[in-house]
Design a protein around this motif. Structure first.
Motif, PDB file in Angstrom:
ATOM      1  N   LYS A  62       0.832  -1.202   0.000  1.00  0.00           N
ATOM      2  CA  LYS A  62       0.000   0.000   0.000  1.00  0.00           C
ATOM      3  C   LYS A  62       0.873   1.262   0.000  1.00  0.00           C
ATOM      4  N   ALA A  63       1.943   1.264   0.774  1.00  0.00           N
ATOM      5  CA  ALA A  63       2.844   2.415   0.821  1.00  0.00           C
ATOM      6  C   ALA A  63       3.563   2.608  -0.513  1.00  0.00           C
ATOM      7  N   VAL A  64       3.977   1.511  -1.149  1.00  0.00           N
ATOM      8  CA  VAL A  64       4.659   1.604  -2.441  1.00  0.00           C
ATOM      9  C   VAL A  64       3.714   2.176  -3.496  1.00  0.00           C
ATOM     10  N   VAL A  65       2.469   1.715  -3.527  1.00  0.00           N
ATOM     11  CA  VAL A  65       1.491   2.212  -4.501  1.00  0.00           C
ATOM     12  C   VAL A  65       1.214   3.693  -4.265  1.00  0.00           C
ATOM     13  N   LYS A  66       1.080   4.082  -2.998  1.00  0.00           N
ATOM     14  CA  LYS A  66       0.817   5.487  -2.688  1.00  0.00           C
ATOM     15  C   LYS A  66       1.976   6.366  -3.157  1.00  0.00           C
ATOM     16  N   ASN A  67       3.201   5.941  -2.898  1.00  0.00           N
ATOM     17  CA  ASN A  67       4.366   6.714  -3.340  1.00  0.00           C
ATOM     18  C   ASN A  67       4.458   6.767  -4.864  1.00  0.00           C
ATOM     19  N   PHE A  68       4.114   5.677  -5.528  1.00  0.00           N
ATOM     20  CA  PHE A  68       4.127   5.644  -6.990  1.00  0.00           C
ATOM     21  C   PHE A  68       3.117   6.641  -7.556  1.00  0.00           C
ATOM     22  N   LYS A  69       1.879   6.622  -7.020  1.00  0.00           N
ATOM     23  CA  LYS A  69       0.848   7.541  -7.494  1.00  0.00           C
ATOM     24  C   LYS A  69       1.252   8.990  -7.224  1.00  0.00           C
TER      25      LYS A  69
END
Length: 144
Positions: free
Chosen positions: A45-52
């Motif tokens: 979830k943290a990786v996806v948030k940072n990517f977005k």
């Protein structure tokens, strides 16, 4: 001296005769598996948030992009004079009026949430007086 020795012995007996709690290896494995799954989920979830957020930050450099409008609104909330106090209401209204349609406004709200992790409508309500907030809502609701 006899009383403390008796109390010590009684405490030692109570410790030795305490009820034992045993957890089976299956329960231990289940607890560890659930903990690991939760950790993996939160990491993804943290990786996806940072990517977005990274994508939105790159888009914010393009004039007319919803992320650019979101960034301009955030900047207007944070700085309006030499000291950086308060909100630049004129800039907020100018940005809101520059947003061409309601569909772009929805994209601006999503971009704002992706960039700053906050709700644009809630920040507008916090940053503006009730009369100014009503004016902002009129501008937003008048979009085709």
């Amino acid at each position: 001296m006899a009383v403390p020795a008796i109390a010590y012995k009684a405490g030692q007996l109570a410790w030795q005769n305490r009820p034992r709690i045993s957890i089976s290896s299956q329960v231990t494995s289940t607890i560890l598996a659930v903990g690991a799954a939760a950790g993996v989920f939160l990491g993804i979830k943290a990786v996806v948030k940072n990517f977005k957020q990274g994508i939105r930050e790159n888009q914010a450099l393009t004039e007319g992009n919803p992320a650019a409008f979101a960034t301009q609104l955030k900047m207007a909330f944070e700085n309006d004079n030499y000291f950086g106090w308060g909100t630049d209401e004129a800039a907020v209204f100018a940005v809101l009026e520059a947003i061409p349609t309601s569909s772009v406004m929805n994209k601006v709200q999503r971009a704002y949430r992706d960039l700053y992790g906050r709700n644009l409508a809630a920040d507008l309500k916090d940053e503006l007086s009730s009369e100014e907030f009503a004016t902002a809502l009129q501008i937003i609701n008048s979009k085709p």
